[in-house]
Design a protein around this motif. Structure first.
Motif, PDB file in Angstrom:
ATOM      1  N   ILE A 176       0.827  -1.208   0.000  1.00 30.31           N
ATOM      2  CA  ILE A 176       0.000   0.000   0.000  1.00 30.31           C
ATOM      3  C   ILE A 176       0.861   1.258   0.000  1.00 30.31           C
ATOM      4  CG2 ILE A 176      -0.297   0.267   2.515  1.00 30.31           C
ATOM      5  CD1 ILE A 176      -3.478   0.439   1.273  1.00 30.31           C
ATOM      6  N   HIS A 177       2.055   1.187   0.608  1.00 30.67           N
ATOM      7  CA  HIS A 177       2.991   2.314   0.556  1.00 30.67           C
ATOM      8  C   HIS A 177       3.365   2.623  -0.894  1.00 30.67           C
ATOM      9  CE1 HIS A 177       4.029   3.606   4.548  1.00 30.67           C
ATOM     10  NE2 HIS A 177       4.321   2.394   4.969  1.00 30.67           N
ATOM     11  N   ASP A 178       3.679   1.585  -1.652  1.00 34.07           N
ATOM     12  CA  ASP A 178       4.135   1.767  -3.033  1.00 34.07           C
ATOM     13  C   ASP A 178       2.998   2.246  -3.930  1.00 34.07           C
ATOM     14  OD1 ASP A 178       6.829   0.425  -2.498  1.00 34.07           O
ATOM     15  OD2 ASP A 178       5.398  -1.113  -1.903  1.00 34.07           O
ATOM     16  N   LEU A 179       1.799   1.753  -3.659  1.00 34.52           N
ATOM     17  CA  LEU A 179       0.646   2.179  -4.449  1.00 34.52           C
ATOM     18  C   LEU A 179       0.343   3.652  -4.201  1.00 34.52           C
ATOM     19  CD1 LEU A 179      -1.544  -1.005  -3.887  1.00 34.52           C
ATOM     20  CD2 LEU A 179       0.006  -0.494  -5.799  1.00 34.52           C
ATOM     21  N   ASP A 180       0.430   4.088  -2.944  1.00 29.68           N
ATOM     22  CA  ASP A 180       0.242   5.506  -2.660  1.00 29.68           C
ATOM     23  C   ASP A 180       1.360   6.332  -3.287  1.00 29.68           C
ATOM     24  OD1 ASP A 180      -0.976   7.837  -1.067  1.00 29.68           O
ATOM     25  OD2 ASP A 180       1.136   7.838  -0.443  1.00 29.68           O
ATOM     26  N   GLU A 181       2.573   5.818  -3.228  1.00 26.71           N
ATOM     27  CA  GLU A 181       3.715   6.535  -3.810  1.00 26.71           C
ATOM     28  C   GLU A 181       3.496   6.810  -5.299  1.00 26.71           C
ATOM     29  OE1 GLU A 181       7.853   4.697  -5.098  1.00 26.71           O
ATOM     30  OE2 GLU A 181       7.695   4.870  -2.921  1.00 26.71           O
ATOM     31  N   VAL A 182       3.043   5.803  -6.026  1.00 27.61           N
ATOM     32  CA  VAL A 182       2.796   5.978  -7.466  1.00 27.61           C
ATOM     33  C   VAL A 182       1.694   7.005  -7.688  1.00 27.61           C
ATOM     34  CG1 VAL A 182       1.942   4.825  -9.540  1.00 27.61           C
ATOM     35  CG2 VAL A 182       3.686   3.718  -8.136  1.00 27.61           C
ATOM     36  N   ARG A 183       0.611   6.936  -6.900  1.00 30.22           N
ATOM     37  CA  ARG A 183      -0.482   7.900  -7.029  1.00 30.22           C
ATOM     38  C   ARG A 183       0.011   9.321  -6.765  1.00 30.22           C
ATOM     39  NH1 ARG A 183      -3.593   8.111  -3.250  1.00 30.22           N
ATOM     40  NH2 ARG A 183      -5.279   9.178  -4.343  1.00 30.22           N
ATOM     41  N   TRP A 184       0.794   9.474  -5.705  1.00 31.69           N
ATOM     42  CA  TRP A 184       1.265  10.805  -5.317  1.00 31.69           C
ATOM     43  C   TRP A 184       2.237  11.382  -6.348  1.00 31.69           C
ATOM     44  CZ3 TRP A 184       6.264  11.426  -2.402  1.00 31.69           C
ATOM     45  CH2 TRP A 184       6.531  12.766  -2.134  1.00 31.69           C
ATOM     46  N   LEU A 185       3.236  10.599  -6.737  1.00 28.27           N
ATOM     47  CA  LEU A 185       4.242  11.117  -7.654  1.00 28.27           C
ATOM     48  C   LEU A 185       3.660  11.415  -9.030  1.00 28.27           C
ATOM     49  CD1 LEU A 185       7.307   8.864  -6.729  1.00 28.27           C
ATOM     50  CD2 LEU A 185       6.923  11.259  -6.099  1.00 28.27           C
TER      51      LEU A 185
END
Length: 341
Positions: A176-185
């Motif tokens: 979930i950290h990586d999924l949020d990271e992709v959304r944010w960036l």
């Protein structure tokens, strides 16, 4: 508002880290209460932080009139219930990721916050407060590599920090950290999970629990993302991302720090865990939260927690079925306007 009186629910690793940061690194905050199912552990952390009260039930802490705002760092399945209790009490809440373990619970949090008409929830996606990841985000916003077309992320642990009982739990707790990271960036929602494949690296895990997963995503603007999640990489803790644009690439998370040259080798150290790697980010996110408590605009928001969980659930479905899965995500309510952070 002057001093913010904080109650911490959960006296384990992350709850203790947030409590200590609030006490020693965040001016204007005071920890006044701690709750944990293990009351002795709650009392020990409360004493360390100079808090007057310890509870065995987090809901009693939320109801305490001496508590202005709440940190939720209890086991994942309890997050949504405590956050909803905070919303019912109209108290600002910092919730460790994930916001919930089921999408209907996360949706209930968003719906309740929208009904209140105020943003009170911040989700603990600390990478958004890491200096290196923020610098990469700024480079993207400045057009340093042109139009981003590929996000290639990696997330490697020495060993899993928890005992996952399913591959879906790996996605909800860790990826979930990586999924949020992709959304944010990217500033984009995920449109489709093209594929998720996995295998078991740690033989102590049950059959079918994949601690290594490769996730392929399609974003709404047509860009692609590839996430490598390996909870059993053995050598250290490493998180990073390379973004390829139509005019170049930009990368965050490469090994850094002290360089040792000896015996025919040149080496750099790798952090042993996330606590060391993101020490500054953990302090920065709770400091920002305390500031948000005063001015009422917490970030990352409940919507970020909900949207990332929607992608995680779609990933779990793709892994289970072997098929691409569209992410069924409605438009964000107006309460959650786009933010340039």
């Amino acid at each position: 508002m002057g001093e913010v009186r904080v109650g911490v629910v959960g006296a384990g690793g992350m709850g203790s880290r947030h409590a200590r940061n609030l006490v020693s690194r965040v001016p204007g905050a005071r920890v006044v209460a701690v709750a944990d199912a293990d009351v002795a552990r709650a009392r020990a952390l409360a004493a360390e932080c100079g808090a007057a009260r310890a509870y065995g039930d987090g809901r009693e802490l939320v109801a305490d009139p001496e508590v202005d705002a709440v940190v939720v760092a209890s086991p994942d399945p309890t997050h949504a219930g405590y956050v909803l209790a905070c919303l019912e009490a109209a108290k600002p809440v910092f919730c460790e990721k994930p916001l919930a373990t089921r999408l209907d619970e996360a949706r209930a949090v968003v719906q309740r916050e929208v009904a209140l008409g105020r943003r009170l929830v911040q989700v603990g996606f600390q990478r958004r407060y890491d200096p290196e990841f923020r610098a990469l985000r700024r480079a993207l916003l400045d057009g340093a590599v042109g139009r981003p077309v590929l996000y290639r992320a990696w997330h490697r642990n020495v060993r899993a920090a928890f005992a996952p009982d399913s591959s879906a739990a790996v996605l909800v707790n860790a990826a979930i950290h990586d999924l949020d990271e992709v959304r944010w960036l990217s500033g984009q929602e995920v449109d489709v999970v093209h594929s998720v494949v996995g295998c078991r690296v740690d033989s102590s895990l049950a059959e079918g629990v994949y601690d290594l997963q490769l996730i392929q995503l399609g974003l709404r603007d047509g860009a692609l993302a590839l996430v490598e999640l390996n909870l059993s990489a053995a050598y250290g803790y490493e998180v990073g991302i390379e973004v390829s644009g139509d005019r170049g690439t930009v990368t965050a998370g490469l090994p850094g720090g002290v360089v040792t040259r000896a015996e025919g080798r040149c080496t750099r150290g790798v952090p042993p865990d996330w606590l060391e790697r993101f020490d500054a980010a953990y302090a920065a996110e709770v400091a920002a939260w305390v500031d948000h408590v005063r001015r009422g605009q917490p970030w990352p928001s409940a919507w970020d927690g909900y949207a990332s969980l929607a992608v995680a659930e779609a990933c779990a479905e793709s892994l289970a079925t072997g098929r691409p899965v569209r992410v069924a995500l409605e438009a964000a309510p107006p309460l959650y306007g786009k933010e340039d952070r």
